[in-house]
Design a protein around this motif. Structure first.
Motif, PDB file in Angstrom:
ATOM      1  N   THR A   1      36.117  44.507  43.278  1.00 18.16           N
ATOM      2  CA  THR A   1      35.823  43.951  44.589  1.00 18.16           C
ATOM      3  C   THR A   1      34.890  44.898  45.323  1.00 18.16           C
ATOM      4  O   THR A   1      34.688  46.045  44.916  1.00 18.16           O
ATOM      5  CB  THR A   1      37.104  43.763  45.421  1.00 18.16           C
ATOM      6  OG1 THR A   1      37.647  45.066  45.724  1.00 18.16           O
ATOM      7  CG2 THR A   1      38.145  42.959  44.640  1.00 18.16           C
ATOM      8  N   ARG A   2      34.329  44.437  46.424  1.00 23.46           N
ATOM      9  CA  ARG A   2      33.406  45.283  47.192  1.00 23.46           C
ATOM     10  C   ARG A   2      34.109  46.505  47.770  1.00 23.46           C
ATOM     11  O   ARG A   2      33.460  47.513  48.076  1.00 23.46           O
ATOM     12  CB  ARG A   2      32.754  44.471  48.314  1.00 23.46           C
ATOM     13  CG  ARG A   2      31.781  43.418  47.808  1.00 23.46           C
ATOM     14  CD  ARG A   2      31.069  42.714  48.941  1.00 23.46           C
ATOM     15  NE  ARG A   2      30.234  41.626  48.447  1.00 23.46           N
ATOM     16  CZ  ARG A   2      28.952  41.753  48.093  1.00 23.46           C
ATOM     17  NH1 ARG A   2      28.369  42.921  48.189  1.00 23.46           N
ATOM     18  NH2 ARG A   2      28.267  40.710  47.655  1.00 23.46           N
ATOM     19  N   ASN A   3      35.415  46.440  47.923  1.00 18.08           N
ATOM     20  CA  ASN A   3      36.157  47.554  48.509  1.00 18.08           C
ATOM     21  C   ASN A   3      36.792  48.475  47.462  1.00 18.08           C
ATOM     22  O   ASN A   3      37.422  49.472  47.818  1.00 18.08           O
ATOM     23  CB  ASN A   3      37.262  47.029  49.435  1.00 18.08           C
ATOM     24  CG  ASN A   3      36.692  46.278  50.627  1.00 18.08           C
ATOM     25  OD1 ASN A   3      35.662  46.661  51.169  1.00 18.08           O
ATOM     26  ND2 ASN A   3      37.366  45.201  51.023  1.00 18.08           N
ATOM     27  N   SER A   4      36.637  48.131  46.191  1.00 21.50           N
ATOM     28  CA  SER A   4      37.286  48.924  45.157  1.00 21.50           C
ATOM     29  C   SER A   4      36.413  50.105  44.751  1.00 21.50           C
ATOM     30  O   SER A   4      35.190  50.100  44.925  1.00 21.50           O
ATOM     31  CB  SER A   4      37.608  48.066  43.934  1.00 21.50           C
ATOM     32  OG  SER A   4      36.417  47.641  43.296  1.00 21.50           O
ATOM     33  N   GLU A   5      37.052  51.131  44.198  1.00 26.48           N
ATOM     34  CA  GLU A   5      36.346  52.325  43.739  1.00 26.48           C
ATOM     35  C   GLU A   5      35.333  51.971  42.657  1.00 26.48           C
ATOM     36  O   GLU A   5      34.254  52.566  42.575  1.00 26.48           O
ATOM     37  CB  GLU A   5      37.364  53.341  43.203  1.00 26.48           C
ATOM     38  CG  GLU A   5      36.756  54.591  42.595  1.00 26.48           C
ATOM     39  CD  GLU A   5      36.054  55.480  43.605  1.00 26.48           C
ATOM     40  OE1 GLU A   5      35.223  56.305  43.190  1.00 26.48           O
ATOM     41  OE2 GLU A   5      36.339  55.340  44.817  1.00 26.48           O
TER      42      GLU A   5
ATOM     43  N   PHE B   1      33.444  49.483  42.429  1.00 20.36           N
ATOM     44  CA  PHE B   1      32.282  48.724  42.881  1.00 20.36           C
ATOM     45  C   PHE B   1      30.987  49.493  42.613  1.00 20.36           C
ATOM     46  O   PHE B   1      29.922  48.904  42.399  1.00 20.36           O
ATOM     47  CB  PHE B   1      32.400  48.396  44.369  1.00 20.36           C
ATOM     48  CG  PHE B   1      31.280  47.530  44.887  1.00 20.36           C
ATOM     49  CD1 PHE B   1      31.159  46.205  44.490  1.00 20.36           C
ATOM     50  CD2 PHE B   1      30.342  48.048  45.761  1.00 20.36           C
ATOM     51  CE1 PHE B   1      30.115  45.407  44.959  1.00 20.36           C
ATOM     52  CE2 PHE B   1      29.297  47.260  46.235  1.00 20.36           C
ATOM     53  CZ  PHE B   1      29.187  45.934  45.832  1.00 20.36           C
ATOM     54  N   LYS B   2      31.079  50.826  42.615  1.00 19.48           N
ATOM     55  CA  LYS B   2      29.881  51.643  42.361  1.00 19.48           C
ATOM     56  C   LYS B   2      29.384  51.499  40.923  1.00 19.48           C
ATOM     57  O   LYS B   2      28.271  51.937  40.595  1.00 19.48           O
ATOM     58  CB  LYS B   2      30.172  53.110  42.657  1.00 19.48           C
ATOM     59  CG  LYS B   2      31.238  53.735  41.783  1.00 19.48           C
ATOM     60  CD  LYS B   2      31.542  55.156  42.207  1.00 19.48           C
ATOM     61  CE  LYS B   2      32.625  55.792  41.329  1.00 19.48           C
ATOM     62  NZ  LYS B   2      32.964  57.165  41.778  1.00 19.48           N
TER      63      LYS B   2
ATOM     64  N   GLU C   1      32.956  37.326  42.997  1.00 15.47           N
ATOM     65  CA  GLU C   1      33.879  37.950  43.946  1.00 15.47           C
ATOM     66  C   GLU C   1      34.742  36.905  44.657  1.00 15.47           C
ATOM     67  O   GLU C   1      35.559  37.251  45.517  1.00 15.47           O
ATOM     68  CB  GLU C   1      33.106  38.758  44.987  1.00 15.47           C
ATOM     69  CG  GLU C   1      32.136  37.960  45.827  1.00 15.47           C
ATOM     70  CD  GLU C   1      31.427  38.808  46.865  1.00 15.47           C
ATOM     71  OE1 GLU C   1      32.018  39.828  47.306  1.00 15.47           O
ATOM     72  OE2 GLU C   1      30.287  38.463  47.248  1.00 15.47           O
TER      73      GLU C   1
END
Length: 429
Positions: free
Chosen positions: A67-71, A73-74, A130
């Motif tokens: 998700t966009r908020n997960s570690e 995401f990078k 997403e």
């Protein structure tokens, strides 16, 4: 803290030394080009390879939703290739986000599509998801899958499009429906574990005396051209090959080939270290470690034995330098002019006493995965000492050296992941 770095680097080296050796794998491609092979379109509902998508023989297991908020995401990178059309019906740019491996394969496929059908582009209808539009364990949630068509939406092309996707290197391709082709790739973590740091079998090293030898024919105990400084800044010399950190003849790997202005083209895996300058500064003092996947055209690497001998002698007179005793010429900073990504089978990771070696006339490190050459060289000190005492009794045979496996285990516990190549994740071997 120092202990953590020490043990961590061990793991780094282990990874760096998880390459694979094969008879003579991909390399500089000597000789004539092979004629283009005949491409067979996939049939509707056919997938390649002929195994389930989430098995080791294809794209591998599902590792969890990003998700966009997960570690994690990078781990996703946007694809702005102008030769690819992204449907992006959500208008969020999500379809452009994908793993680096997926991006590389997609970009390669885009070129194949334009070559096959001039005026037609590759079109992506679904990329990273997403919003939960796919099944629970879909690889779309990890940016590892794309659904594709051609820009003209000619369904008669999709069977061949699927074949082109296979040829572009996607790890699993499924001609899923008359409306699209589904493609997916292995995770960056598993790819890094398979690539490690290595060279293909038909790369060339320089033996003492000046003769060239194929990497696949190299043996421990032979002396090859290297640098006296483990950071790439030393004088050229011949360094003994202590052992191979990994030998796996049947492994398949992704290689980066760096082409230089002097014609020295180095092929090695993404996580392997070499020595390069910044793009704007080609002074030898600016050489520093760099992962192969981070080197870009414009940067300079150190090459040996390339170019006109009279010109080299003139440069030496102007700079007040001379050829070393023993006939080994000093290196020349040479600009990288192009970079390509290639698939190949088999790889080698030789370890020299000095931690460096010249491959295909370009200076490289013996190490990979970790971002600090000195640390890797330090961590491999005990192995070099063991070989000095016991010789081939500690040899690797075929596969990963036992010492590399030990370092990996220690590093998986103690090393800060930030020291690793971006595609690397400790504990995935």
């Amino acid at each position: 803290m120092r202990l953590q770095l020490f043990l961590g680097v061990f793991s780094v080296c282990a990874l760096a030394f998880s390459p694979v050796a094969d008879g003579c794998g991909p390399g500089r491609g000597y000789g004539k080009r092979r004629p283009p092979k005949k491409l067979t379109p996939l049939a509707l509902k056919q997938f390649s390879p002929n195994v389930a998508e989430k098995t080791l023989g294809a794209s591998g297991r599902y590792e969890g939703k990003i998700t966009r908020n997960s570690e994690r995401f990078k781990e996703l990178t946007p694809n702005y290739n102008p030769d690819i059309i992204f449907k992006d019906e959500e208008n969020t740019g999500a379809d452009r986000l994908m793993t680096q491996r997926c991006k590389d394969k997609l970009n390669a496929l885009a070129i194949s599509v334009m070559n096959m059908w001039p005026g037609v582009n590759l079109r992506v209808t679904e990329g990273w998801d997403e919003d939960g539009h796919h099944s629970e364990d879909s690889l779309h949630y990890e940016g590892r899958a794309v659904d594709i068509t051609t820009s003209d939406r000619d369904r008669n092309k999709y069977a061949m499009l699927a074949r082109l996707a296979v040829e572009a290197g996607f790890d699993w391709v499924y001609y899923e429906s008359k409306g699209h082709v589904h493609c997916s790739v292995k995770s960056e973590h598993s790819v890094a574990a398979k690539t490690g740091g290595c060279f293909p079998g038909n790369s060339l090293v320089t033996l003492e005396g000046g003769a060239k030898k194929l990497m696949c024919d190299l043996r421990p105990g032979e002396r090859i051209l290297a640098s006296s400084g483990s950071d790439g800044s030393g004088e050229p010399l011949y360094s003994e090959v202590v052992t191979f950190l990994d030998r796996q003849p049947d492994a398949h790997k992704t290689f980066y080939t760096l082409g230089t202005a002097r014609g020295a083209n180095l092929t090695l895996t993404a996580a392997h270290l070499l020595f390069a300058t910044d793009a704007a500064d080609c002074s030898r003092s600016a050489l520093k470690e760099a992962f192969a996947s981070d080197v870009r055209p414009g940067q300079c690497v150190l090459t040996y034995g390339q170019g006109d001998e009279e010109q080299e002698e003139e440069e030496e007179r102007e700079e007040g330098t001379q050829t070393r005793k023993g006939g080994v010429r000093r290196g020349h900073l040479t600009r990288v002019t192009w970079v390509e990504v290639r698939e190949g089978r088999g790889a080698f990771a030789p370890l020299t006493r000095h931690g460096t070696l010249v491959v295909d006339d370009v200076l490289a490190s013996c190490y990979a995965a970790v971002d600090q050459q000195w640390l890797a060289h330090w961590a491999l000190g005990p192995l070099r000492a063991l070989h000095s005492l016991a010789g081939s009794a500690f040899g690797p045979g075929t596969g990963t050296h036992w010492y590399a496996r030990l370092l990996h285990w220690v590093g998986s516990v103690l090393l800060d992941p930030s020291h690793f190549h971006p595609w690397w994740k400790i504990g995935t071997i």
